[in-house]
Design an enzyme around this catalytic site. Structure first.
Site, PDB file in Angstrom:
ATOM      1  N   SER A  48       0.789  -1.230   0.000  1.00  0.00           N
ATOM      2  CA  SER A  48       0.000   0.000   0.000  1.00  0.00           C
ATOM      3  C   SER A  48       0.823   1.282   0.000  1.00  0.00           C
ATOM      4  O   SER A  48       0.314   2.340  -0.368  1.00  0.00           O
ATOM      5  CB  SER A  48      -0.954   0.015   1.194  1.00  0.00           C
ATOM      6  OG  SER A  48      -0.244   0.144   2.409  1.00  0.00           O
ATOM      7  N   LYS A 118       0.394   4.716   6.757  1.00  0.00           N
ATOM      8  CA  LYS A 118      -0.066   5.498   5.606  1.00  0.00           C
ATOM      9  C   LYS A 118       0.490   6.910   5.724  1.00  0.00           C
ATOM     10  O   LYS A 118       1.096   7.289   6.722  1.00  0.00           O
ATOM     11  CB  LYS A 118      -1.601   5.581   5.568  1.00  0.00           C
ATOM     12  CG  LYS A 118      -2.333   4.255   5.696  1.00  0.00           C
ATOM     13  CD  LYS A 118      -2.239   3.395   4.464  1.00  0.00           C
ATOM     14  CE  LYS A 118      -3.025   2.102   4.649  1.00  0.00           C
ATOM     15  NZ  LYS A 118      -2.832   1.168   3.510  1.00  0.00           N
TER      16      LYS A 118
END
Length: 263
Positions: A48, A118
């Site tokens: 990701s 993230k």
């Protein structure tokens, strides 16, 4: 004399063992304190955040720069690794500064019991939206510059061609993102309004990231759930090969990704 010498030798040996145990205990205590309060290592099991953080990257995260929150002292869970999960009974972070847009954060989403990593895209009060693959912050499109193409492989071994961009946030923070296309499932979203004391997270591998765009899985991240700021890679190896398998190092270690700061 012989008996006295034997006793002295035994006493000396005993003292050496005691000193060794004390040294080992002190080293363990120092390691626990460093890991709990200052810096903690993590590894990357998913795609990701590629190319910023690749599968098989190991990095150190700063736990004190943003102060301490609910999960700061948990050894927690990351990927398939399970350890002690200790939760502080607090509702606000203590000490430290507020995160900046563009910081890469380790955090615990509300509906989850694993750590995620993230990039912080939205600050409290921001309006965030993705339209046709382009990120908008408070109604203004975020600048991006195409810099090439690459092949991206996820944790299941699926390889896709991606377009690589240099993205620049309004505060001047610059980082690399990549897209499979601009019409994927999360490339057209409603407008999200970040609640007070919450943050909006997105992965740099935009079409392969379950992030705050998925409200039921990640959603808005409370400030108290932030754990650490990712700062530097210290090791990297292909295919998630365990680092202790040193016989795989010559062909698989990514030497060019070691000891680099995380932007």
């Amino acid at each position: 004399m012989s008996s006295s010498a034997d006793k002295t030798a035994k006493k000396s040996a005993t003292n050496e063992w005691v000193e060794t145990i004390v040294v080992v205990a002190e080293a363990l205590l120092i390691a626990i304190v460093l890991r709990s309060f200052l810096y903690q290592p993590f590894s990357i099991p998913t795609a990701s955040m590629q190319q910023t953080l690749m599968i098989g990257d190991y990095f150190v995260a700063n736990k004190f720069v943003w102060g301490y929150g609910k999960h700061s002292f948990s050894l927690g869970r990351y990927g398939n690794f399970t350890a002690l999960d200790f939760e502080l009974p607090i509702t606000e972070r203590i000490f430290g500064r507020e995160p900046n847009r563009g910081d890469v954060a380790v955090f615990r989403p509300v509906p989850q019991n694993v750590e995620y990593i993230k990039r912080i895209v939205g600050l409290p009060g921001d309006r965030i939206q993705v339209r046709d693959g382009r990120l908008y912050i408070n109604g203004t499109i975020v600048e991006r510059e195409e810099i090439g193409t690459a092949l991206d492989t996820d944790s299941e071994g699926d390889t896709r061609e991606v377009t690589v961009y240099r993205e620049t946030f309004p505060n001047g923070s610059v980082h690399i993102i990549q897209e499979i296309s601009d019409n994927g499932p999360l490339d057209n979203t409603p407008e999200y309004v970040v609640p007070p004391d919450h943050y909006f997270m997105m992965g740099d591998n935009r079409d392969r990231s379950a992030d705050s765009r998925v409200l039921s899985q990640v959603g808005y991240v409370p400030e108290v759930n932030l754990i650490a700021k990712a700062e530097a890679r210290f090791f990297s190896i292909r295919d998630n090969i365990p680092p202790w398998q040193i016989w795989h190092w010559p062909a698989n270690v990514r030497w060019d990704r070691m000891f680099e700061s995380i932007e």
